[in-house]
Design a protein around this motif. Structure first.
Motif, short mmCIF file in Angstrom:
data_model
loop_
_atom_site.label_atom_id
_atom_site.label_comp_id
_atom_site.label_asym_id
_atom_site.label_seq_id
_atom_site.Cartn_x
_atom_site.Cartn_y
_atom_site.Cartn_z
N THR A 189 0.71 -1.33 -0.04
CA THR A 189 0.05 0.13 0.15
C THR A 189 0.89 1.00 -0.08
OG1 THR A 189 0.11 -0.06 2.46
CG2 THR A 189 -2.02 -1.26 1.21
N GLY A 190 2.24 1.09 -0.19
CA GLY A 190 3.03 2.37 -0.05
C GLY A 190 3.38 2.81 1.07
N GLU A 191 3.16 2.12 2.24
CA GLU A 191 3.49 2.57 3.74
C GLU A 191 5.15 2.35 3.67
OE1 GLU A 191 0.89 0.93 6.21
OE2 GLU A 191 -0.74 2.41 5.92
N ARG A 192 5.80 3.33 4.27
CA ARG A 192 7.16 3.18 4.62
C ARG A 192 7.25 2.55 6.22
NH1 ARG A 192 10.12 2.18 0.50
NH2 ARG A 192 11.85 2.62 1.80
N HIS A 193 8.17 1.63 6.40
CA HIS A 193 8.49 1.09 7.84
C HIS A 193 9.86 0.97 8.12
CE1 HIS A 193 4.23 0.34 8.74
NE2 HIS A 193 3.93 -0.03 7.55
N GLN A 194 10.15 1.05 9.29
CA GLN A 194 11.75 0.81 9.52
C GLN A 194 11.79 -0.64 10.24
OE1 GLN A 194 13.00 3.87 12.18
NE2 GLN A 194 14.14 4.81 10.44
N ALA A 195 12.87 -1.39 10.04
CA ALA A 195 13.34 -2.55 10.55
C ALA A 195 14.64 -2.37 11.15
CB ALA A 195 13.01 -3.92 9.41
N ILE A 196 14.48 -2.31 12.30
CA ILE A 196 16.04 -2.14 13.20
C ILE A 196 16.26 -3.07 14.28
CG2 ILE A 196 17.61 -0.63 14.35
CD1 ILE A 196 16.15 2.00 12.53
N PRO A 197 16.96 -4.17 14.14
CA PRO A 197 17.13 -5.16 15.39
C PRO A 197 17.92 -4.67 16.47
CG PRO A 197 18.34 -5.87 13.50
CD PRO A 197 17.53 -4.73 13.05
N THR A 198 17.50 -5.11 17.60
CA THR A 198 18.44 -4.73 18.68
C THR A 198 18.83 -5.91 19.65
OG1 THR A 198 16.34 -4.30 20.19
CG2 THR A 198 17.03 -2.37 19.06
N GLY A 199 19.47 -5.79 20.41
CA GLY A 199 19.94 -7.03 21.11
C GLY A 199 20.10 -6.58 22.72
N GLU A 200 19.85 -7.37 23.62
CA GLU A 200 19.77 -6.99 24.96
C GLU A 200 20.61 -8.09 25.85
OE1 GLU A 200 16.36 -7.30 28.35
OE2 GLU A 200 15.93 -5.70 26.83
#
Length: 309
Positions: A189-200
């Motif tokens: 649908t054209g929506e922009r999203h971020q995918a930023i993994p993190t670690g703990e």
């Protein structure tokens, strides 16, 4: 009356505009197979894995990796992964410690079920990927040397090939230091999203994490990752509409030519019939004959004006 007319005009305009917006082209992005229906099982064969975390001198390294799962729908999958020979590496304290998941053998890390969605990384450039763990949350837990580690968030894996029937696909996770790349994608649908993994790490706040890993995905049947941009869909629609218009124009032209030819033939028959009327011996018979001919051919030729003939 004027108010009613204005209201009707506004309503008509709204009805004209809304369908036009509804017809906006949408891109095509899907797993497609003519040989099977969903779900489609697959296996994933990988190699060594490295994972680096911000503010942590060591990396987690695994010698080998593999996975298995299912393509559950046109753009969705679910899978589990298994890593072996995992340990910490680097020059800092704690290097050489084996890593393991709960109830696993030393050096073995296992994931739970990981959902993934097929997405455009860059629609205009035909770059496609899988966003793994799209809803976020913890997708991997293990410990290294007794210290717990959690992998959190969503992350992207570009895939290839696209728009080609294939029995295997590559899925590559890349990092630049402790940063995962790429970090952004778009939905159909054209929506922009971020995918930023993190670690703990145990006792430390979540920090940016980068993972490097390559998988070969082997579905149980050959399939195609079909990826067609909205611009291409729209261009094809315009092409089809133009072709349809040309066909309609050619058909209309042919019909006009056929009607003109038929009218010309009728005119010739009418002239011949009138010549025959003029051979009548009496004026009365000639006039009656001409009236019958003109009436007959006026109806046949589609005219309501006798003077035309």
């Amino acid at each position: 009356g004027m108010r009613v007319w204005i209201a009707a005009s506004i309503a008509a305009l709204a009805l004209a505009v809304i369908p036009a917006r509804a017809k906006a082209a949408s891109p095509v992005l899907e797993f497609a197979s003519t040989a099977s229906t969903f779900p489609i099982p697959f296996e994933a064969e990988g190699g060594e894995v490295t994972a680096a975390m911000t503010d942590f001198d060591l990396i987690v390294h695994c010698d080998d990796s593999k996975g298995e799962g299912e393509i559950t729908g046109p753009r969705s999958t679910v899978s589990n992964y298994f890593f072996t020979g995992c340990e910490t590496q680097g020059s800092g304290a704690g290097a050489g410690e084996e890593c393991k998941s709960e109830d696993a053998s030393p050096g073995e890390i296992t994931s739970g079920a990981v959902n993934a969605d097929l997405v455009f990384i860059n629609q205009a450039m035909h770059q496609v990927g899988m966003v793994l763990n799209p809803q976020g949350g913890v997708y991997l837990e293990f410990e290294c040397g007794g210290e717990s580690v959690k992998a959190i968030g969503s992350f992207l894996s570009p895939v290839d090939p696209i728009n080609k029937l294939s029995s295997s696909f590559t899925a590559i996770l890349s990092r630049s230091g402790t940063q995962q790349t790429p970090t952004e994608y778009e939905t159909v649908t054209g929506e922009r999203h971020q995918a930023i993994p993190t670690g703990e790490r145990e006792g430390n706040p979540a920090a940016s994490t980068g993972v490097a890993l390559g998988f070969t995905i082997k579905p149980s049947v050959p399939l195609e990752i079909r990826a067609i941009s909205a611009a291409e869909v729209e261009a094809k629609q315009h092409e089809e509409e133009a072709a349809k218009k040309r066909q309609e124009e050619e058909a209309a032209k042919k019909l006009r030519e056929e009607r003109a030819a038929a009218k010309q033939r009728l005119a010739q028959h009418r002239a011949k019939a009138l010549r025959h009327c003029r051979r009548a011996k009496s004026k009365h018979k000639r006039i009656r004959c001409e009236k019958r001919v003109k009436k007959k051919y006026r109806a046949l030729m589609g005219s309501t004006k006798p003077s035309t003939y």
